[in-house]
Design an enzyme around this catalytic site. Structure first.
Site, PDB file in Angstrom:
ATOM      1  N   GLY A 169     -52.909 -69.645  -8.529  1.00 58.08           N
ATOM      2  CA  GLY A 169     -52.474 -68.374  -7.956  1.00 58.08           C
ATOM      3  C   GLY A 169     -53.647 -67.440  -7.708  1.00 58.08           C
ATOM      4  N   ARG A 215     -68.548 -63.375  -4.798  1.00 62.48           N
ATOM      5  CA  ARG A 215     -69.751 -62.625  -4.389  1.00 62.48           C
ATOM      6  C   ARG A 215     -70.835 -62.701  -5.452  1.00 62.48           C
ATOM      7  NH1 ARG A 215     -71.149 -57.205  -5.463  1.00 62.48           N
ATOM      8  NH2 ARG A 215     -72.396 -56.170  -3.847  1.00 62.48           N
ATOM      9  N   ALA A 216     -70.449 -62.506  -6.705  1.00 70.31           N
ATOM     10  CA  ALA A 216     -71.419 -62.524  -7.799  1.00 70.31           C
ATOM     11  C   ALA A 216     -72.019 -63.916  -7.985  1.00 70.31           C
ATOM     12  CB  ALA A 216     -70.758 -62.053  -9.092  1.00 70.31           C
ATOM     13  N   ARG A 238     -74.499 -64.595  -4.933  1.00 69.93           N
ATOM     14  CA  ARG A 238     -75.745 -63.821  -4.942  1.00 69.93           C
ATOM     15  C   ARG A 238     -76.608 -64.113  -6.172  1.00 69.93           C
ATOM     16  NH1 ARG A 238     -74.254 -58.073  -1.853  1.00 69.93           N
ATOM     17  NH2 ARG A 238     -73.913 -59.121   0.147  1.00 69.93           N
ATOM     18  N   ASP A 264     -55.303 -72.100 -16.238  1.00 67.38           N
ATOM     19  CA  ASP A 264     -55.435 -73.284 -17.090  1.00 67.38           C
ATOM     20  C   ASP A 264     -55.355 -74.586 -16.292  1.00 67.38           C
ATOM     21  OD1 ASP A 264     -52.762 -73.025 -16.496  1.00 67.38           O
ATOM     22  OD2 ASP A 264     -52.053 -73.093 -18.563  1.00 67.38           O
ATOM     23  N   ASP A 294     -51.832 -63.036 -15.115  1.00 70.69           N
ATOM     24  CA  ASP A 294     -50.994 -63.185 -16.308  1.00 70.69           C
ATOM     25  C   ASP A 294     -51.721 -62.847 -17.606  1.00 70.69           C
ATOM     26  OD1 ASP A 294     -49.104 -64.101 -14.531  1.00 70.69           O
ATOM     27  OD2 ASP A 294     -49.511 -66.214 -14.935  1.00 70.69           O
ATOM     28  N   ASP A 345     -53.256 -64.782 -19.678  1.00 71.60           N
ATOM     29  CA  ASP A 345     -52.731 -65.682 -20.702  1.00 71.60           C
ATOM     30  C   ASP A 345     -53.677 -66.825 -21.058  1.00 71.60           C
ATOM     31  OD1 ASP A 345     -52.538 -67.012 -18.302  1.00 71.60           O
ATOM     32  OD2 ASP A 345     -50.497 -67.704 -18.586  1.00 71.60           O
ATOM     33  N   ARG A 359     -45.348 -65.124 -15.920  1.00 69.98           N
ATOM     34  CA  ARG A 359     -44.979 -66.479 -16.323  1.00 69.98           C
ATOM     35  C   ARG A 359     -44.431 -66.452 -17.749  1.00 69.98           C
ATOM     36  NH1 ARG A 359     -49.333 -71.250 -15.420  1.00 69.98           N
ATOM     37  NH2 ARG A 359     -50.335 -70.020 -17.045  1.00 69.98           N
ATOM     38  N   ALA A 380     -41.873 -46.803 -20.589  1.00 67.63           N
ATOM     39  CA  ALA A 380     -40.591 -47.517 -20.565  1.00 67.63           C
ATOM     40  C   ALA A 380     -39.821 -47.311 -21.867  1.00 67.63           C
ATOM     41  CB  ALA A 380     -40.831 -49.000 -20.333  1.00 67.63           C
ATOM     42  N   LYS A 392     -31.855 -38.543 -22.471  1.00 69.57           N
ATOM     43  CA  LYS A 392     -32.899 -38.824 -21.502  1.00 69.57           C
ATOM     44  C   LYS A 392     -32.305 -38.833 -20.105  1.00 69.57           C
ATOM     45  CE  LYS A 392     -36.294 -41.287 -24.296  1.00 69.57           C
ATOM     46  NZ  LYS A 392     -37.275 -42.386 -24.286  1.00 69.57           N
ATOM     47  N   GLU A 442     -40.806 -61.838 -16.543  1.00 69.46           N
ATOM     48  CA  GLU A 442     -40.028 -62.870 -15.851  1.00 69.46           C
ATOM     49  C   GLU A 442     -39.703 -64.068 -16.742  1.00 69.46           C
ATOM     50  OE1 GLU A 442     -42.244 -64.298 -12.519  1.00 69.46           O
ATOM     51  OE2 GLU A 442     -44.014 -64.811 -13.688  1.00 69.46           O
ATOM     52  N   HIS A 493     -44.440 -60.735  -5.951  1.00 72.27           N
ATOM     53  CA  HIS A 493     -45.823 -60.980  -5.558  1.00 72.27           C
ATOM     54  C   HIS A 493     -46.566 -59.731  -5.115  1.00 72.27           C
ATOM     55  CE1 HIS A 493     -44.451 -65.103  -5.866  1.00 72.27           C
ATOM     56  NE2 HIS A 493     -45.696 -65.492  -5.785  1.00 72.27           N
TER      57      HIS A 493
END
Length: 328
Positions: free
Chosen positions: A15, A25-26, A29, A107, A132, A134, A176, A191, A218, A227, A257
């Site tokens: 993903g 870029r790094a 260069r 991974d 993620d 993770d 995930r 939240a 509230k 998810e 997405h």
């Protein structure tokens, strides 16, 4: 004895995540600074098999540090999972003069280059790139900070309309099997409840939390749902909770997405630059099969199998407690 490296191949896989372009870029260069040549591999592992290679110079990576996505593109590749596919990939990269690989991804990316390196004795370095957050070995992965900022911006806007109409909003975020985005954005967005795979919140417990929020008068209530949590996602949770709170106008928002796109944050741009720089220097130091990451404020590298085999990314206990305390 470490193999001499003249040309590095760099690719992105899995993903996409904001910060991948800054990392490319790094890498480019830093390699050029050290008199190395760089080949960009398009479409990840699929590009190795289908010979999608481009020579890269300093101008190839001009004006990309602010771009989301990846200029090298990314793709899933089932053929690379076979020994025949990997053999073809190796023949192609050797024909292109590539002596070492730097893979930016998750991974699955790390698993691929680890197997590839063992089979064909080619030096490889993995850079963690996934929203993620993770992956074992780094406190933060590329794209995580940007994704959280995207979620927080959405929560702030949802809060405005929720307060105007006494609405109960269920906001589903990506991650995930990880609750990192949910936890961090939930705390930052104020939240009232956060549902994550790691905590396994039952519907009855959520209802109890929401009842306390209602008793506190509230004017809006936001529930963040990762998810991968156990209750089946935002729509299912909303359906089961709705009957208990008939005075709320219940709504569901799936951010999807949207969280992967957009310009990377300052944090992700700097992190990407540091990791790309480190990856090249680790190769030059004669190391291979390493993953670079951030721990505290320092860049570290660990054995790639250590990152792959430690699947459990533990959320900080104080963060989980904090989210519950601040929700009252």
């Amino acid at each position: 004895m470490a193999k001499k490296i003249n040309r590095i191949g760099v690719f992105t896989s899995g993903g996409d995540a904001p910060g991948m372009n800054a990392c490319i870029r790094a890498v480019v260069r830093t390699a050029l600074y050290n008199d190395l040549k760089v080949t960009g591999i398009l479409q990840g592992y699929q590009g190795m098999i289908s010979n999608q290679f481009i020579d890269m110079n300093s101008r190839s990576v001009s004006n990309i540090i602010q771009l989301g996505g990846t200029i090298l593109k990314t793709a899933r590749c089932t053929e690379f999972r076979t020994s025949e596919g990997r053999k073809l990939a190796y023949e192609n990269i050797k024909a292109a003069g590539i002596d070492a690989l730097i893979g930016i991804g998750g991974d699955g990316t790390f698993t691929g280059i680890e197997v590839f390196s063992r089979e064909f004795d080619i030096p490889v370095i993995g850079i963690p790139g996934t929203i993620d957050n993770d992956l074992y070995g780094s406190d933060f992965t590329l794209g995580f900070d940007t994704a959280c900022n995207t979620v927080i911006e959405a929560i702030d806007k949802i809060r405005d309309t929720a307060a105007s109409h006494d609405r109960l909003f269920f906001v589903e975020v990506m991650g995930r099997d990880s609750g990192c985005i949910a936890l961090n954005s939930g705390i930052a967005g104020g939240a009232e409840a956060i549902l994550m795979p790691e905590t396994g919140t039952a519907i009855e417990d959520l209802i109890s939390q929401l009842e306390k929020a209602a008793q506190g008068k509230k004017t809006s209530t936001i529930v963040i749902i990762a998810e991968g949590e156990m209750n089946g996602g935002a729509y299912n949770v909303a359906k089961r909770v709705k009957s208990k709170f008939d005075f709320y106008d219940t709504k569901v928002t799936i951010l999807g997405h949207l969280q992967r796109g957009g310009a990377p944050s300052s944090f992700d741009r700097v992190l990407a630059s540091r990791l790309g720089f480190a990856a090249v220097n680790i190769l030059l130091a004669g190391k291979s099969r390493r993953v670079v990451g951030l721990r505290g404020n320092g860049i570290v590298d660990i054995d790639i199998t250590e990152s792959i085999n430690n699947k459990a990314f533990k959320l900080a206990d104080d963060m989980i407690e904090l989210s519950n305390v601040l929700a009252i």
